[in-house]
Design a protein around this motif. Structure first.
Motif, PDB file in Angstrom:
ATOM      1  N   ALA A 280      45.789  39.313  47.844  1.00 17.10           N
ATOM      2  CA  ALA A 280      46.008  40.473  46.987  1.00 17.10           C
ATOM      3  C   ALA A 280      46.839  41.518  47.729  1.00 17.10           C
ATOM      4  O   ALA A 280      46.451  42.671  47.826  1.00 17.10           O
ATOM      5  CB  ALA A 280      44.682  41.058  46.540  1.00 17.10           C
TER       6      ALA A 280
ATOM      7  N   SER B  50      37.237  39.966  39.279  1.00 17.46           N
ATOM      8  CA  SER B  50      38.079  39.372  40.315  1.00 17.46           C
ATOM      9  C   SER B  50      37.179  38.715  41.336  1.00 17.46           C
ATOM     10  O   SER B  50      36.158  39.301  41.732  1.00 17.46           O
ATOM     11  CB  SER B  50      38.940  40.433  41.025  1.00 17.46           C
TER      12      SER B  50
ATOM     13  N   ILE C 103      35.640  42.474  41.994  1.00 18.55           N
ATOM     14  CA  ILE C 103      35.757  43.478  40.945  1.00 18.55           C
ATOM     15  C   ILE C 103      34.902  43.061  39.773  1.00 18.55           C
ATOM     16  O   ILE C 103      34.966  41.937  39.299  1.00 18.55           O
ATOM     17  CB  ILE C 103      37.223  43.622  40.466  1.00 18.55           C
TER      18      ILE C 103
ATOM     19  N   TYR D  44      40.774  35.504  38.583  1.00 22.25           N
ATOM     20  CA  TYR D  44      40.496  36.658  37.733  1.00 22.25           C
ATOM     21  C   TYR D  44      40.157  36.207  36.304  1.00 22.25           C
ATOM     22  O   TYR D  44      40.592  35.152  35.863  1.00 22.25           O
ATOM     23  CB  TYR D  44      41.741  37.561  37.612  1.00 22.25           C
TER      24      TYR D  44
ATOM     25  N   GLU E 280      34.537  44.978  36.299  1.00 21.94           N
ATOM     26  CA  GLU E 280      35.070  46.171  35.647  1.00 21.94           C
ATOM     27  C   GLU E 280      34.195  46.587  34.483  1.00 21.94           C
ATOM     28  O   GLU E 280      34.602  46.496  33.311  1.00 21.94           O
ATOM     29  CB  GLU E 280      36.511  45.890  35.215  1.00 21.94           C
TER      30      GLU E 280
ATOM     31  N   TYR F  35      40.709  38.080  32.565  1.00 20.81           N
ATOM     32  CA  TYR F  35      41.235  39.195  31.787  1.00 20.81           C
ATOM     33  C   TYR F  35      40.880  38.982  30.320  1.00 20.81           C
ATOM     34  O   TYR F  35      40.793  37.848  29.848  1.00 20.81           O
ATOM     35  CB  TYR F  35      42.761  39.294  31.902  1.00 20.81           C
TER      36      TYR F  35
ATOM     37  N   ALA G  74      50.211  37.150  40.157  1.00 15.46           N
ATOM     38  CA  ALA G  74      49.119  36.492  39.453  1.00 15.46           C
ATOM     39  C   ALA G  74      49.691  35.513  38.441  1.00 15.46           C
ATOM     40  O   ALA G  74      50.583  35.857  37.668  1.00 15.46           O
ATOM     41  CB  ALA G  74      48.228  37.522  38.754  1.00 15.46           C
TER      42      ALA G  74
ATOM     43  N   ILE H 139      41.408  43.847  32.900  1.00 15.06           N
ATOM     44  CA  ILE H 139      40.698  43.077  33.910  1.00 15.06           C
ATOM     45  C   ILE H 139      39.201  43.102  33.622  1.00 15.06           C
ATOM     46  O   ILE H 139      38.640  44.122  33.195  1.00 15.06           O
ATOM     47  CB  ILE H 139      40.971  43.632  35.323  1.00 15.06           C
TER      48      ILE H 139
ATOM     49  N   ASN I   5      37.326  36.573  45.142  1.00 10.78           N
ATOM     50  CA  ASN I   5      38.090  36.152  46.303  1.00 10.78           C
ATOM     51  C   ASN I   5      37.224  35.232  47.137  1.00 10.78           C
ATOM     52  O   ASN I   5      36.129  35.626  47.556  1.00 10.78           O
ATOM     53  CB  ASN I   5      38.562  37.353  47.125  1.00 10.78           C
TER      54      ASN I   5
END
Lengths: 114, 111
Positions: free
Chosen positions: A97, A48, A56, A33, A58, A35, A103, A45, A50
């Motif tokens: 997740a 993300s 993600i 991630y 955002e 942030y 995290a 955030i 994976n």
């Protein structure tokens, strides 16, 4: 051994420049991630990933482009830096997740745009 | 907009007292709830998480969750000066790949 490491720790640059922040985790996690923590300490955030796939995004300006060459790395490239980009950027990782996923955060990169 | 609300503080307690930190969230679909501690200039570190209604205890820390009221709290017993930090509430905001954080509560424990 540092579990989640970011470089550089501090970054001072001028408006309009392009810069990158690198992140590596040695925990064997499959999810990473980015942030952003602003001056008021609000942690939000940005992205993300994976297994190297974007999960993600955002509503981050497209000046920000993450890249994950493998599961252990997630880099953040920022084009045309603006004053408002000044913040602390944290990389984090987790294993999956699920509801109890923890995290782990890197030490942060303090970006100052002048 | 899914939100997580915390009192920004500062919350000041004497050493040895109980510190109570509160958090409310707007998304009823949230499944899990985390408390992170962040010292000034450092990264957040997980204290504990909870995902079932009720209390969960870990040493001096107790997390409490009430999903009906959309409320989660953290109690710190026998507070120590080393507990002085910002406490961040984070919620699994409908997606397992995104934690939504509150703005944090600054706790000061006075010797």
């Amino acid at each position: 051994d540092t579990a989640v490491s970011q470089t550089p720790k501090y970054l001072v640059t001028q408006m309009g420049n392009d810069k990158s922040i690198k992140c590596e985790q040695n925990l064997g996690h499959d999810t990473m991630y980015w942030y952003k923590q602003d001056s008021k300490k609000f942690l939000k955030i940005m992205f993300s990933y994976n297994n190297k796939e974007l999960i993600i995004n955002e509503t981050v300006p497209n000046r920000f482009s993450p890249k994950s060459p493998d599961k252990a790395h997630l880099n953040l490239h920022i084009n045309s830096l603006e004053l408002g980009d000044s913040a602390v950027y944290f990389c984090a990782s987790s294993q999956g997740a699920t509801v109890d996923t923890e995290a782990f955060f890197g030490q942060g990169t303090r970006l100052t745009v002048v | 907009q899914k939100e997580v609300e915390q009192n920004s503080g500062p919350l000041s307690v004497p050493e040895g007292a109980i510190a109570s930190l509160n958090c409310t969230y707007s998304d009823r679909g949230s499944q899990s709830f985390f408390w992170y501690r962040q010292y000034s200039g450092k990264s957040p570190e997980l204290i504990m998480f909870i995902y079932s209604n009720g209390d969960k205890e870990d040493g001096r820390f107790t997390a409490q969750l009430n999903k009906a009221s959309q409320y989660v709290s953290l109690l710190i017993r026998d507070s120590q000066p080393s507990d002085s930090a910002t406490y961040l509430c984070a919620v699994n905001g409908g997606s397992n790949y995104k934690l939504t954080f509150g703005k944090g509560t600054l706790l000061t424990v006075n010797p």
